[in-house]
Structures are given as C-alpha cells and as structure tokens.
Design a protein around this motif. Sequence first.
Motif, PDB file in Angstrom:
ATOM      1  N   ASP A  93       0.806  -1.223   0.000  1.00 61.01           N
ATOM      2  CA  ASP A  93       0.000   0.000   0.000  1.00 61.01           C
ATOM      3  C   ASP A  93       0.835   1.265   0.000  1.00 61.01           C
ATOM      4  O   ASP A  93       0.265   2.365  -0.028  1.00 61.01           O
ATOM      5  N   ARG A  94       2.130   1.157   0.057  1.00 60.46           N
ATOM      6  CA  ARG A  94       2.965   2.346   0.118  1.00 60.46           C
ATOM      7  C   ARG A  94       2.776   3.281  -1.071  1.00 60.46           C
ATOM      8  O   ARG A  94       2.684   4.493  -0.902  1.00 60.46           O
ATOM      9  N   PRO A  95       2.729   2.807  -2.332  1.00 54.89           N
ATOM     10  CA  PRO A  95       2.514   3.740  -3.450  1.00 54.89           C
ATOM     11  C   PRO A  95       1.188   4.493  -3.358  1.00 54.89           C
ATOM     12  O   PRO A  95       1.125   5.691  -3.667  1.00 54.89           O
ATOM     13  N   PHE A  96       0.138   3.819  -2.926  1.00 57.39           N
ATOM     14  CA  PHE A  96      -1.159   4.489  -2.826  1.00 57.39           C
ATOM     15  C   PHE A  96      -1.159   5.532  -1.713  1.00 57.39           C
ATOM     16  O   PHE A  96      -1.745   6.612  -1.860  1.00 57.39           O
ATOM     17  N   ILE A  97      -0.504   5.215  -0.583  1.00 54.84           N
ATOM     18  CA  ILE A  97      -0.417   6.176   0.513  1.00 54.84           C
ATOM     19  C   ILE A  97       0.406   7.391   0.090  1.00 54.84           C
ATOM     20  O   ILE A  97       0.059   8.537   0.388  1.00 54.84           O
ATOM     21  N   ALA A  98       1.501   7.137  -0.670  1.00 55.32           N
ATOM     22  CA  ALA A  98       2.319   8.255  -1.149  1.00 55.32           C
ATOM     23  C   ALA A  98       1.532   9.136  -2.121  1.00 55.32           C
ATOM     24  O   ALA A  98       1.634  10.366  -2.088  1.00 55.32           O
ATOM     25  N   ALA A  99       0.697   8.526  -2.975  1.00 59.34           N
ATOM     26  CA  ALA A  99      -0.121   9.312  -3.902  1.00 59.34           C
ATOM     27  C   ALA A  99      -1.177  10.120  -3.156  1.00 59.34           C
ATOM     28  O   ALA A  99      -1.459  11.282  -3.518  1.00 59.34           O
ATOM     29  N   GLU A 100      -1.763   9.570  -2.093  1.00 59.78           N
ATOM     30  CA  GLU A 100      -2.752  10.311  -1.304  1.00 59.78           C
ATOM     31  C   GLU A 100      -2.096  11.494  -0.585  1.00 59.78           C
ATOM     32  O   GLU A 100      -2.665  12.590  -0.528  1.00 59.78           O
ATOM     33  N   HIS A 101      -0.926  11.299  -0.044  1.00 61.65           N
ATOM     34  CA  HIS A 101      -0.222  12.393   0.613  1.00 61.65           C
ATOM     35  C   HIS A 101       0.135  13.476  -0.403  1.00 61.65           C
ATOM     36  O   HIS A 101       0.047  14.687  -0.088  1.00 61.65           O
ATOM     37  N   GLU A 109      -3.778  22.213  -6.552  1.00 61.56           N
ATOM     38  CA  GLU A 109      -4.723  21.739  -7.557  1.00 61.56           C
ATOM     39  C   GLU A 109      -4.344  20.299  -7.910  1.00 61.56           C
ATOM     40  O   GLU A 109      -3.566  20.043  -8.832  1.00 61.56           O
ATOM     41  N   PRO A 110      -4.864  19.324  -7.194  1.00 60.48           N
ATOM     42  CA  PRO A 110      -4.482  17.932  -7.477  1.00 60.48           C
ATOM     43  C   PRO A 110      -5.003  17.487  -8.834  1.00 60.48           C
ATOM     44  O   PRO A 110      -6.084  17.876  -9.273  1.00 60.48           O
ATOM     45  N   VAL A 111      -4.223  16.672  -9.478  1.00 58.53           N
ATOM     46  CA  VAL A 111      -4.611  16.155 -10.797  1.00 58.53           C
ATOM     47  C   VAL A 111      -5.533  14.954 -10.600  1.00 58.53           C
ATOM     48  O   VAL A 111      -5.361  14.165  -9.648  1.00 58.53           O
ATOM     49  N   PRO A 112      -6.506  14.767 -11.481  1.00 59.34           N
ATOM     50  CA  PRO A 112      -7.474  13.684 -11.254  1.00 59.34           C
ATOM     51  C   PRO A 112      -6.919  12.297 -11.536  1.00 59.34           C
ATOM     52  O   PRO A 112      -7.506  11.291 -11.096  1.00 59.34           O
ATOM     53  N   LEU A 139      -3.987  10.997 -10.618  1.00 57.04           N
ATOM     54  CA  LEU A 139      -2.877  10.616  -9.759  1.00 57.04           C
ATOM     55  C   LEU A 139      -3.091   9.239  -9.124  1.00 57.04           C
ATOM     56  O   LEU A 139      -2.160   8.422  -9.046  1.00 57.04           O
ATOM     57  N   GLY A 140      -4.306   8.933  -8.675  1.00 56.16           N
ATOM     58  CA  GLY A 140      -4.561   7.623  -8.065  1.00 56.16           C
ATOM     59  C   GLY A 140      -4.419   6.485  -9.057  1.00 56.16           C
ATOM     60  O   GLY A 140      -3.858   5.423  -8.738  1.00 56.16           O
ATOM     61  N   ASP A 141      -4.929   6.701 -10.270  1.00 55.07           N
ATOM     62  CA  ASP A 141      -4.783   5.662 -11.298  1.00 55.07           C
ATOM     63  C   ASP A 141      -3.314   5.459 -11.679  1.00 55.07           C
ATOM     64  O   ASP A 141      -2.888   4.336 -11.972  1.00 55.07           O
ATOM     65  N   PHE A 142      -2.548   6.540 -11.684  1.00 53.38           N
ATOM     66  CA  PHE A 142      -1.139   6.416 -12.009  1.00 53.38           C
ATOM     67  C   PHE A 142      -0.391   5.637 -10.931  1.00 53.38           C
ATOM     68  O   PHE A 142       0.539   4.857 -11.240  1.00 53.38           O
ATOM     69  N   ALA A 143      -0.782   5.796  -9.675  1.00 57.24           N
ATOM     70  CA  ALA A 143      -0.172   5.006  -8.601  1.00 57.24           C
ATOM     71  C   ALA A 143      -0.452   3.514  -8.800  1.00 57.24           C
ATOM     72  O   ALA A 143       0.434   2.669  -8.605  1.00 57.24           O
ATOM     73  N   GLY A 144      -1.691   3.175  -9.195  1.00 57.58           N
ATOM     74  CA  GLY A 144      -1.977   1.775  -9.491  1.00 57.58           C
ATOM     75  C   GLY A 144      -1.224   1.260 -10.697  1.00 57.58           C
ATOM     76  O   GLY A 144      -0.813   0.089 -10.743  1.00 57.58           O
ATOM     77  N   TYR A 145      -1.039   2.117 -11.707  1.00 60.19           N
ATOM     78  CA  TYR A 145      -0.261   1.747 -12.894  1.00 60.19           C
ATOM     79  C   TYR A 145       1.177   1.424 -12.516  1.00 60.19           C
ATOM     80  O   TYR A 145       1.766   0.445 -13.008  1.00 60.19           O
ATOM     81  N   LEU A 146       1.766   2.227 -11.626  1.00 61.20           N
ATOM     82  CA  LEU A 146       3.132   1.963 -11.187  1.00 61.20           C
ATOM     83  C   LEU A 146       3.215   0.728 -10.309  1.00 61.20           C
ATOM     84  O   LEU A 146       4.182  -0.046 -10.406  1.00 61.20           O
ATOM     85  N   GLN A 174      -1.966   5.374 -23.152  1.00 60.18           N
ATOM     86  CA  GLN A 174      -2.968   4.317 -22.988  1.00 60.18           C
ATOM     87  C   GLN A 174      -4.351   4.898 -22.731  1.00 60.18           C
ATOM     88  O   GLN A 174      -5.354   4.339 -23.171  1.00 60.18           O
ATOM     89  N   ARG A 175      -4.404   6.033 -22.039  1.00 61.57           N
ATOM     90  CA  ARG A 175      -5.687   6.678 -21.710  1.00 61.57           C
ATOM     91  C   ARG A 175      -6.017   7.849 -22.621  1.00 61.57           C
ATOM     92  O   ARG A 175      -7.015   8.543 -22.400  1.00 61.57           O
ATOM     93  N   GLY A 176      -5.192   8.090 -23.619  1.00 58.31           N
ATOM     94  CA  GLY A 176      -5.470   9.154 -24.570  1.00 58.31           C
ATOM     95  C   GLY A 176      -5.288  10.548 -24.011  1.00 58.31           C
ATOM     96  O   GLY A 176      -5.902  11.503 -24.522  1.00 58.31           O
ATOM     97  N   LEU A 177      -4.442  10.710 -23.020  1.00 55.62           N
ATOM     98  CA  LEU A 177      -4.213  12.025 -22.417  1.00 55.62           C
ATOM     99  C   LEU A 177      -3.068  12.789 -23.083  1.00 55.62           C
ATOM    100  O   LEU A 177      -2.980  14.018 -22.918  1.00 55.62           O
TER     101      LEU A 177
END
Length: 333
Positions: free
Chosen positions: A19-27, A34-37, A39-46, A101-104
């Motif tokens: 859970d460390r990557p997800f906790i780091a993304a939440e922090h 202005e948090p980017v929307p 960020l959580g998905d990118f933590a799961g991708y990593l 992958q997400r067309g961004l």
Amino acid sequence: MRRHAGLGLCSACWQKHPDRPFIAAEHLAARLAEPVPWLGDFAGYLADRHCVGRACTMISTLGRLLDDEHPNHPQALLDRARRPGRSMGSLARALEGFFTQRGLALPSDQAQRLAAGRRRRRIEATPLPLRPQVQAFAESMLRARERAVKAGTLPRTDSTIEAALAIVRDLARFLSGTRNKQDWALTDVHDVEAFLATMPKARQRRLTVLRQYFRFARSLKIVLIDPTRGVKAKAHRGSAAPPSPSTSSDNCSAAGPPAPTRTLTSYCSESWPSSTRPPAVRSGSCAWTTSIPPTAPSAWANGRIRCPWTRSAGRRFNAAWPTARTGTPTTPT
C-alpha cells in the motif's frame, strides 16, 4: 484520509508493504493546491509494473514536477519529465505509457531521437573528406522512406538505414586508411573487391548496399563509373588442385616421374563405360582401372553405333556409344 498502514510495522515490513505507493499518492494529492485527477490511477499503474520502492521513488519525483510553476497538463508534464541524453528516464517512460494508454497525451519522439543520434554517430565516424557524400546519402534514404510512407508501400526501417550507413562508413574508412584514397571518384572495382574480401560472409549484404550508394553517387556525378558494376554477389571459387604425381619407385624412370594422369575406375554390368553414372554393381560385374580408356570397338547396329559389350534390348544401358557418327564405321578387329 485512510489510516497510515505503517503503524505497528517494522521498517523492513513497511518498506515492502504493497500500500505504500497508494499512501504516497494520497499524501501528494493532499499537498497539492490543484491535485490532478489521474494521480490515483497512475499510482496503481506503477504498482502493477514496478516494485514498491521504485514506485514510491517515481511518485516522489512526480511530486516535485507537479509543485513547480509550470503547467501540469499531461503533454507538458511528459516533456519536462524526460531526461536529456539517450535515455528518457523511467518516470518519463511510465508517464508516456500511462498517458498514451488513456489518450491524455501523444507519444514522444524518443525513438526518432535515438535513431537520429545513431545515424549522426555513423556519419561522424566517416573520414572528413568522404563525409559530405555519406550525409547526402543518409538524407536521400530518409526522403525515400517518407515517400514510401505516403505511397503506402513498405518503407525502410531505422535499423536498415543505420546498417547501410555503417557499411558505407566502413568502406570510407577502408579507402582512406588502407587504399590511401580521399575521394569517392577514385574508387575502382579492385577497391570494392578488396573491401568485400575483408568479410566474406557479409559479401552479399555489403554489395547490395554499395550498389545502392554508388547508384546514388553516380546520379549526383560524384563518381562517373559505378565500381560495383560486374562484381558478383558470390565470391569466386578456385579450381581444385591437380593430383600430385606418384613418386613410387615402380613408376619412376631416369627421365623423372611420369606426368599426372587421370585414373578412370568403372563398374558396369557387361557394358562399356559411359559419361553417365552406371547402375549399382551386381554379381558377375566387371571392373577395370586404367589411365587411358581402351579403344572403343564400335559397329553399326540399327543405324547407330553400338558397343559389342552392350547386351540386347531390354537393359538400361544398351544405348549406342554417345559419339557423333562421322566417316565410315569401323569393323572391330
């Protein structure tokens, strides 16, 4: 905010906690104005592609990019995350895969940059007097690839162009260092043959590229005559050495050893030896070994010259002796 998962865990267990990557993304999201929307998905991708420690390190590096004064648009963020040099960095590769992958964002031109660097290094390794023509040849291959892409045909790949430039570079080095020639116009067929002989296994591929280059050079009047014209793709094969004469005391005389002769050994089934291979040896067959074939007694039979040793019709090798019918047939003595 979820409860910190590291409470009650030792340092070794916390460093490996999934859970460390997800906790780091939440922090990081809580710290940004202005948090980017994404960020959580990118933590799961990593987390799916990297270990816990590497994923947390990349999230920390991403946080420094998101905290600066530059815009946080995915395409601009991808450009800032890329490192200078031949490697774009692990964070930039991860952002590129996630955004495309997400067309961004659009894919970066890292592959084209690397290919351009490889072509530049091959051109710069060419001797200076011969370098401008190699540069022009590389540009012509790139233009031909663009035309092939527009026409929908099969274009040259980067590896094909780089291999061709490497062969021309090697030829330029050979001419400058070994043959002491500083001008492409002085290249002749002997230089090409000597260059191809340095690597016999790559002769066909090298000759193909050299033909392409000298056709290009001749179109620009760099050379007046194509030195690859008439050069064979396969190397010349030497003839087998003649057999050494016999040195035994039985065959020697005062005049010296006899001249080498060709020994003819034939096995047949009661038939005269012919130029074609006879059938397999059977019982009752005859064999002889001689330096000079015996005189062929011939006779006319049914309008053809036949050998007296040939059996009657019905056998495979009962055809006439394969010689032209000239003059009057002779009668066997």
